[in-house]
Enzyme design. Structure first.
Site, PDB file in Angstrom:
ATOM      1  N   LYS A 111       1.044  -1.601  -0.092  1.00  0.00           N
ATOM      2  CA  LYS A 111      -0.042   0.359   0.273  1.00  0.00           C
ATOM      3  C   LYS A 111       0.964   1.049   0.174  1.00  0.00           C
ATOM      4  O   LYS A 111       0.559   2.119  -0.536  1.00  0.00           O
ATOM      5  CB  LYS A 111      -0.490  -0.423   1.302  1.00  0.00           C
ATOM      6  CG  LYS A 111      -2.060  -1.044   1.164  1.00  0.00           C
ATOM      7  CD  LYS A 111      -3.220  -0.007   0.425  1.00  0.00           C
ATOM      8  CE  LYS A 111      -4.340  -0.909  -0.193  1.00  0.00           C
ATOM      9  NZ  LYS A 111      -4.842  -1.723   0.189  1.00  0.00           N
ATOM     10  N   LYS A 194      -3.015 -11.707  -8.197  1.00  0.00           N
ATOM     11  CA  LYS A 194      -4.869 -11.641  -7.522  1.00  0.00           C
ATOM     12  C   LYS A 194      -5.970 -10.728  -8.300  1.00  0.00           C
ATOM     13  O   LYS A 194      -4.994 -10.005  -9.513  1.00  0.00           O
ATOM     14  CB  LYS A 194      -4.411 -11.642  -5.990  1.00  0.00           C
ATOM     15  CG  LYS A 194      -4.214 -10.680  -6.051  1.00  0.00           C
ATOM     16  CD  LYS A 194      -5.070 -10.363  -4.265  1.00  0.00           C
ATOM     17  CE  LYS A 194      -4.714  -8.862  -3.753  1.00  0.00           C
ATOM     18  NZ  LYS A 194      -5.431  -8.892  -2.195  1.00  0.00           N
ATOM     19  N   LYS A 197      -9.743  -4.801  -6.745  1.00  0.00           N
ATOM     20  CA  LYS A 197     -10.818  -4.220  -6.555  1.00  0.00           C
ATOM     21  C   LYS A 197      -9.550  -2.958  -7.393  1.00  0.00           C
ATOM     22  O   LYS A 197      -9.650  -3.130  -8.637  1.00  0.00           O
ATOM     23  CB  LYS A 197     -11.358  -3.766  -5.496  1.00  0.00           C
ATOM     24  CG  LYS A 197     -12.397  -4.293  -5.194  1.00  0.00           C
ATOM     25  CD  LYS A 197     -13.070  -4.339  -3.922  1.00  0.00           C
ATOM     26  CE  LYS A 197     -12.925  -5.066  -3.067  1.00  0.00           C
ATOM     27  NZ  LYS A 197     -13.705  -5.324  -1.718  1.00  0.00           N
TER      28      LYS A 197
HETATM   29  P1  TYM Z   1     -10.346  -7.530   1.590  1.00  0.00           P
HETATM   30  O1  TYM Z   1     -11.626  -6.964   1.595  1.00  0.00           O
HETATM   31  O2  TYM Z   1      -9.370  -7.177   0.679  1.00  0.00           O
HETATM   32  O3  TYM Z   1     -10.433  -9.048   0.673  1.00  0.00           O
HETATM   33  C1  TYM Z   1     -11.546  -9.636   1.297  1.00  0.00           C
HETATM   34  C2  TYM Z   1     -11.662 -10.965   1.788  1.00  0.00           C
HETATM   35  O4  TYM Z   1     -11.596 -11.570  -0.013  1.00  0.00           O
HETATM   36  C3  TYM Z   1     -10.496 -12.527  -0.427  1.00  0.00           C
HETATM   37  N1  TYM Z   1      -9.752 -11.764  -1.435  1.00  0.00           N
HETATM   38  C4  TYM Z   1      -9.297 -12.999  -2.841  1.00  0.00           C
HETATM   39  N2  TYM Z   1      -8.797 -14.184  -2.149  1.00  0.00           N
HETATM   40  C5  TYM Z   1      -8.949 -15.170  -2.772  1.00  0.00           C
HETATM   41  N3  TYM Z   1      -8.179 -14.678  -4.353  1.00  0.00           N
HETATM   42  C6  TYM Z   1      -8.495 -13.577  -4.817  1.00  0.00           C
HETATM   43  N4  TYM Z   1      -8.221 -12.919  -5.741  1.00  0.00           N
HETATM   44  C7  TYM Z   1      -8.826 -12.291  -3.186  1.00  0.00           C
HETATM   45  N5  TYM Z   1      -9.015 -11.733  -3.266  1.00  0.00           N
HETATM   46  C8  TYM Z   1      -9.806 -10.713  -1.901  1.00  0.00           C
HETATM   47  C9  TYM Z   1      -9.551 -11.994   1.145  1.00  0.00           C
HETATM   48  O5  TYM Z   1      -8.606 -12.692   1.426  1.00  0.00           O
HETATM   49  C10 TYM Z   1     -10.434 -11.693   2.034  1.00  0.00           C
HETATM   50  O6  TYM Z   1     -10.951 -12.722   2.705  1.00  0.00           O
HETATM   51  N6  TYM Z   1      -8.182  -6.977   5.918  1.00  0.00           N
HETATM   52  C11 TYM Z   1      -9.248  -8.145   5.045  1.00  0.00           C
HETATM   53  C12 TYM Z   1     -10.345  -7.112   6.016  1.00  0.00           C
HETATM   54  C13 TYM Z   1     -10.797  -7.702   6.777  1.00  0.00           C
HETATM   55  C14 TYM Z   1     -10.832  -9.052   7.350  1.00  0.00           C
HETATM   56  C15 TYM Z   1     -11.040  -8.402   8.957  1.00  0.00           C
HETATM   57  C16 TYM Z   1     -10.743 -10.206   7.220  1.00  0.00           C
HETATM   58  C17 TYM Z   1     -10.962  -6.422   7.913  1.00  0.00           C
HETATM   59  N7  TYM Z   1     -11.591  -6.917   9.174  1.00  0.00           N
HETATM   60  C18 TYM Z   1     -10.896  -9.743   9.928  1.00  0.00           C
HETATM   61  C19 TYM Z   1     -11.526 -11.515   7.867  1.00  0.00           C
HETATM   62  C20 TYM Z   1     -11.347 -10.753   9.809  1.00  0.00           C
HETATM   63  C21 TYM Z   1      -9.396  -7.219   3.843  1.00  0.00           C
HETATM   64  O7  TYM Z   1      -8.280  -6.425   3.250  1.00  0.00           O
HETATM   65  O8  TYM Z   1      -9.914  -8.865   2.741  1.00  0.00           O
END
Ligand code: TYM
Length: 329
Positions: A111, A194, A197
Site C-alpha cells: 500500500k 491476484k 478491486k
Molecule cells: P479484502 O476486502 O481485500 O478481501 C476480502 C476477502 O476476500 C479475499 N480475497 C481473495 N481471495 C482469493 N483470491 C483473491 N483474488 C482475493 N481477493 C480478495 C480476502 O482474502 C479476504 O478474505 N483485511 C481484510 C478485511 C478484513 C477482515 C477482518 C477479514 C478486515 N478485518 C477480519 C477477516 C477478518 C481485507 O482487506 O480483505
C-alpha cells in the site's frame, strides 16, 4: 461449535476472489457454527473515500453478502463502524504492537508503494484493527483468501502477546480457514497476480452475463503450447485456476488434456469458462437486483446485527478492561 468471524472491506462490489476466498466458505459454515460477518468500513478509510461513495460501497457489499447467501437468521451481519468496542480494543492492542513489525507487513509495504502520498497511521496499524475485529468475538476460524494469511499470523501474535503480558489465558489464537483445504488465491484475467478491486482485473458478482463474456474473451492468451506436456505460462495457469473454482472437475481435466496434447483452443476454453462463471454469478446477480431495492430490509438486518455483535463485543471489552487494570472505585 466454533466461532467464525470474517469481513470484507467496503471498497466496491465483490468479485470472484472475495467469493471463493472468503464468502463461499463462510456461507457453508453458517449452519454449524456461531458466525459473525461484517463490513470493514473503518478499514476502507485508509484510502480516504468521500462520505457518499463510502456509504454507497457499504451498501454494495451488504447487498452482495445477502445475495450470495449470508443468512441473517443464522449469522450476525453488521458494520464494523457500528461497534465502537472494536475501535476501543484496537487502541489497546496498538499499545502492544511495534513499529518494526507493522512496517514489515507485506500489505503495508504494498500500500505504501501504491499510495506514497498517503502513508497514514491507519495503514500501518491495519493489522491491529483486523486483530481486534477477530479476537473481540473469540474467533476460532477466519475464512479468508491466501492474501490474508500474514494478517492472521499477526492476529495470533497480538492475542498471545496480550495473554502473556497480562498473565492470562484470555484470547484464543484463531486460524485462517478454507473449508478443509489450502487457502486460495483467485488470479486476475490480465495475467498478473491476484484478482482485486484496485487491480482493475476483476469479475464482479453483479456483472451482467454479457460483461463477463467480454471480460473472459479479453483475457491474455498466446498461440498455444508447442510441445506435449509443456508447463503453462502464468497467464494460462490463471485461466485454469479460475476454471478449477467454477467448473466441474471433468471439465478442467478435459482442458488439461487438450493442453497436454497441444490441441487446446482458447476460444473454446474461454467460452466454457465464461459459461461456468455465469452459472455461479447469475443467481446471485438476480438476488442483488431484488435486495438493493429493499432499504427497509437492509436497515433491519444491520440494526439487528449490530445489536447482537455489540452484545458479544461489549462483554469482551468489559473483561479486557478489568484484566488491564481499568477498575472502578
Ligand atoms: P479484502 O476486502 O481485500 O478481501 C476480502 C476477502 O476476500 C479475499 N480475497 C481473495 N481471495 C482469493 N483470491 C483473491 N483474488 C482475493 N481477493 C480478495 C480476502 O482474502 C479476504 O478474505 N483485511 C481484510 C478485511 C478484513 C477482515 C477482518 C477479514 C478486515 N478485518 C477480519 C477477516 C477478518 C481485507 O482487506 O480483505
Amino acid at each position: 461449535m466454533d466461532i467464525v468471524v470474517s469481513g470484507i472491506r467496503s471498497t466496491g462490489n465483490l468479485h470472484l476472489g472475495n467469493y471463493f476466498g472468503a464468502l463461499r466458505n463462510f456461507i457453508r459454515m453458517q449452519d454449524e457454527n456461531k458466525c459473525f460477518f461484517f463490513i470493514a468500513d473503518i478499514h476502507s478509510l485508509t484510502t480516504h473515500p468521500d462520505p457518499k461513495s463510502l456509504h454507497a460501497n457499504v451498501k454494495n457489499v451488504l447487498v452482495d453478502y445477502l445475495a450470495a447467501g449470508i443468512d441473517p437468521e443464522k449469522s450476525i451481519i453488521y458494520l464494523q463502524s457500528d461497534i465502537p468496542e472494536i475501535a476501543e480494543l484496537y487502541l489497546y492492542l496498538n499499545m502492544h504492537a511495534y513499529l518494526g513489525e507493522l512496517a514489515k507487513t507485506t500489505s503495508f509495504k504494498e500500500k505504501a508503494r501504491k499510495q506514497p502520498d498517503n502513508i497514514n497511521a491507519g495503514l500501518l496499524t491495519y493489522p491491529t484493527l483486523m486483530a481486534a475485529d477477530i479476537i473481540i468475538h473469540h474467533a476460532d476460524k477466519v475464512p479468508v483468501g491466501k492474501d490474508q494469511e500474514q494478517h492472521l499470523e499477526m492476529t495470533r501474535r497480538f492475542a498471545r502477546r496480550f495473554n502473556n503480558f497480562y498473565g492470562v489465558e484470555y484470547f484464543k489464537e484463531p486460524v485462517a480457514y478454507n473449508f478443509g483445504q489450502e487457502l486460495i488465491k483467485i488470479p486476475g484475467l490480465d495475467g498478473s497476480g491476484k484478482m482485486g478491486k484496485s487491480e482493475g482485473n476483476a469479475i464482479y458478482l453483479s456483472d451482467a452475463p454479457e460483461e463477463i463474456e467480454k471480460k473472459v474473451k479479453r483475457a491474455i492468451t498466446d498461440s498455444g503450447p508447442k510441445e506435449f506436456n509443456s508447463p503453462k505460462p502464468d497467464y494460462i495457469e490463471n485461466l485454469f485456476t479460475i476454471m478449477k473454482a467454477v467448473s466441474e472437475p471433468e471439465v478442467v481435466q478435459h482442458y488439461e488434456e487438450l493442453w497436454n496434447k497441444c490441441e487446446i483452443r482458447y476460444s473454446d476454453m474461454k467460452k466454457q469458462l465464461a459459461e461456468d462463471i455465469i452459472k455461479v454469478t447469475s443467481p446471485i446477480r438476480e438476488r442483488i437486483l431484488e435486495i438493493e431495492k429493499d432499504d427497509a430490509y437492509l436497515h433491519k438486518v444491520t440494526t439487528e446485527g449490530a445489536e447482537k455483535a455489540r452484545e458479544s463485543a461489549s462483554k469482551t471489552l468489559k473483561e479486557v478492561r478489568q484484566i488491564m487494570g481499568f477498575r472502578p472505585f
